[in-house]
Write a protein that holds these residues in place. Structure first.
Motif, PDB file in Angstrom:
ATOM      1  N   GLU A  87     -10.515  -4.365  -1.112  1.00 53.77           N
ATOM      2  CA  GLU A  87     -10.130  -4.537  -2.516  1.00 53.77           C
ATOM      3  C   GLU A  87      -9.183  -5.715  -2.691  1.00 53.77           C
ATOM      4  O   GLU A  87      -9.279  -6.466  -3.660  1.00 53.77           O
ATOM      5  CB  GLU A  87      -9.453  -3.270  -3.043  1.00 53.77           C
ATOM      6  CG  GLU A  87     -10.380  -2.091  -3.225  1.00 53.77           C
ATOM      7  CD  GLU A  87      -9.631  -0.811  -3.584  1.00 53.77           C
ATOM      8  OE1 GLU A  87      -8.469  -0.900  -4.041  1.00 53.77           O
ATOM      9  OE2 GLU A  87     -10.203   0.273  -3.389  1.00 53.77           O
TER      10      GLU A  87
ATOM     11  N   SER B  47     -10.963  -0.053   3.285  1.00 52.45           N
ATOM     12  CA  SER B  47     -11.444  -0.167   1.899  1.00 52.45           C
ATOM     13  C   SER B  47     -10.373  -0.781   1.000  1.00 52.45           C
ATOM     14  O   SER B  47     -10.687  -1.566   0.098  1.00 52.45           O
ATOM     15  CB  SER B  47     -11.889   1.188   1.360  1.00 52.45           C
ATOM     16  OG  SER B  47     -10.819   2.103   1.370  1.00 52.45           O
ATOM     17  N   VAL B  48      -9.108  -0.467   1.257  1.00 49.47           N
ATOM     18  CA  VAL B  48      -8.019  -1.061   0.490  1.00 49.47           C
ATOM     19  C   VAL B  48      -7.934  -2.557   0.810  1.00 49.47           C
ATOM     20  O   VAL B  48      -7.742  -3.390  -0.080  1.00 49.47           O
ATOM     21  CB  VAL B  48      -6.678  -0.352   0.798  1.00 49.47           C
ATOM     22  CG1 VAL B  48      -5.533  -1.004   0.044  1.00 49.47           C
ATOM     23  CG2 VAL B  48      -6.761   1.125   0.465  1.00 49.47           C
TER      24      VAL B  48
ATOM     25  N   TYR C  68       0.835  -1.201   0.000  1.00 52.27           N
ATOM     26  CA  TYR C  68       0.000   0.000   0.000  1.00 52.27           C
ATOM     27  C   TYR C  68       0.874   1.257   0.000  1.00 52.27           C
ATOM     28  O   TYR C  68       0.638   2.188  -0.785  1.00 52.27           O
ATOM     29  CB  TYR C  68      -0.925  -0.023   1.220  1.00 52.27           C
ATOM     30  CG  TYR C  68      -1.714   1.243   1.414  1.00 52.27           C
ATOM     31  CD1 TYR C  68      -2.735   1.607   0.535  1.00 52.27           C
ATOM     32  CD2 TYR C  68      -1.445   2.082   2.486  1.00 52.27           C
ATOM     33  CE1 TYR C  68      -3.456   2.772   0.713  1.00 52.27           C
ATOM     34  CE2 TYR C  68      -2.171   3.249   2.672  1.00 52.27           C
ATOM     35  CZ  TYR C  68      -3.170   3.594   1.786  1.00 52.27           C
ATOM     36  OH  TYR C  68      -3.882   4.753   1.970  1.00 52.27           O
TER      37      TYR C  68
ATOM     38  N   SER D  19       2.439   1.686  -3.369  1.00 56.08           N
ATOM     39  CA  SER D  19       1.488   2.161  -4.380  1.00 56.08           C
ATOM     40  C   SER D  19       1.215   3.653  -4.264  1.00 56.08           C
ATOM     41  O   SER D  19       0.838   4.295  -5.238  1.00 56.08           O
ATOM     42  CB  SER D  19       0.180   1.381  -4.294  1.00 56.08           C
ATOM     43  OG  SER D  19      -0.577   1.790  -3.169  1.00 56.08           O
ATOM     44  N   ARG D  20       1.413   4.198  -3.083  1.00 63.69           N
ATOM     45  CA  ARG D  20       1.206   5.635  -2.868  1.00 63.69           C
ATOM     46  C   ARG D  20       2.520   6.410  -2.917  1.00 63.69           C
ATOM     47  O   ARG D  20       2.559   7.581  -2.536  1.00 63.69           O
ATOM     48  CB  ARG D  20       0.519   5.858  -1.521  1.00 63.69           C
ATOM     49  CG  ARG D  20      -0.861   5.203  -1.496  1.00 63.69           C
ATOM     50  CD  ARG D  20      -1.867   5.838  -0.625  1.00 63.69           C
ATOM     51  NE  ARG D  20      -1.812   7.264  -0.559  1.00 63.69           N
ATOM     52  CZ  ARG D  20      -2.144   7.949   0.534  1.00 63.69           C
ATOM     53  NH1 ARG D  20      -2.554   7.326   1.618  1.00 63.69           N
ATOM     54  NH2 ARG D  20      -2.085   9.269   0.535  1.00 63.69           N
TER      55      ARG D  20
ATOM     56  N   LYS E 157      -9.174   4.256   6.396  1.00 66.75           N
ATOM     57  CA  LYS E 157      -8.731   4.296   5.002  1.00 66.75           C
ATOM     58  C   LYS E 157      -8.289   2.912   4.532  1.00 66.75           C
ATOM     59  O   LYS E 157      -8.587   2.501   3.415  1.00 66.75           O
ATOM     60  CB  LYS E 157      -7.562   5.267   4.841  1.00 66.75           C
ATOM     61  CG  LYS E 157      -7.920   6.719   5.003  1.00 66.75           C
ATOM     62  CD  LYS E 157      -6.710   7.592   4.828  1.00 66.75           C
ATOM     63  CE  LYS E 157      -7.076   9.041   5.092  1.00 66.75           C
ATOM     64  NZ  LYS E 157      -5.907   9.917   5.045  1.00 66.75           N
TER      65      LYS E 157
END
Length: 191
Positions: free
Chosen positions: A119, A115-116, A78, A81-82, A112
């Motif tokens: 997915e 939700s990731v 994560y 990816s950011r 936050k």
């Protein structure tokens, strides 16, 4: 590994592949969250067991769809990816753990991440989600707050968390010492 832990580990496979477990039968209107707590000193043994478990689940029940998420790997991906991973590593080197934890509090807020997580876990496409790496990602991510935020996104898909510490049905104690806020929405897996 203690004989008691070995006995508990041996109960996991038949339990998680049972139709009753996968359908949530017998838990009423409760969420299908389960915690397998274990002594932190047995972490490497439990990791080995988890690898074996993930291999044997599809052999025992061919149509089961299982997703395993290691929270440490999940958070690293994560952050990557950011475009925050390299910055986080540099900050930790230059300013230390406390500054890093504070800087990542926003991006890693459990509301936050839930939700990731959804997915990645895709609970609507899996029959079971298994979570590990709780101790490896601490203190950047607190398991009890993540679990609270996962309740709305998991639906009826059972979630099993391997937890290096103690869960007494009321609260989680990471590493058997660090007391988290009360968390009483999960069932103990293989008590």
């Amino acid at each position: 590994m203690s004989d008691a832990l070995n006995d508990r580990l041996n109960k996991i496979l038949p339990r998680v592949i049972s139709d009753e477990f996968l359908s949530g039968s017998g838990i009423g209107n409760e969420i299908a969250f389960y915690i397998f707590d274990y002594p932190p000193e047995d972490e490497l043994r439990v990791r080995d067991f988890l690898s074996t478990l993930l291999t044997h689940i599809p052999k025992q029940k061919h149509d089961i769809r299982v997703k395993h998420i290691n929270l440490f790997d999940f958070v690293m991906e994560y952050l990557k990816s950011r475009n925050l991973l390299d910055k986080a590593i540099q900050m930790q080197k230059e300013k230390g753990d406390a500054a890093l934890k504070k800087a990542l509090a926003g991006p890693l807020h459990e509301s936050k991440l839930s939700s990731v997580f959804a997915e990645v876990a895709q609970p609507e496409h899996h029959d079971l989600v298994i979570v590990s790496g709780v101790g490896s990602i601490w203190p950047l991510l607190r398991s009890h707050t993540l679990l609270n935020n996962l309740q709305p996104v998991m639906g009826t898909t059972p979630l099993v968390v391997f937890y290096p510490g103690r869960y007494d049905g009321q609260s989680l104690r990471l590493f058997g010492k660090l007391r988290n806020n009360n968390y009483y929405r999960a069932f103990k897996l293989a008590p």
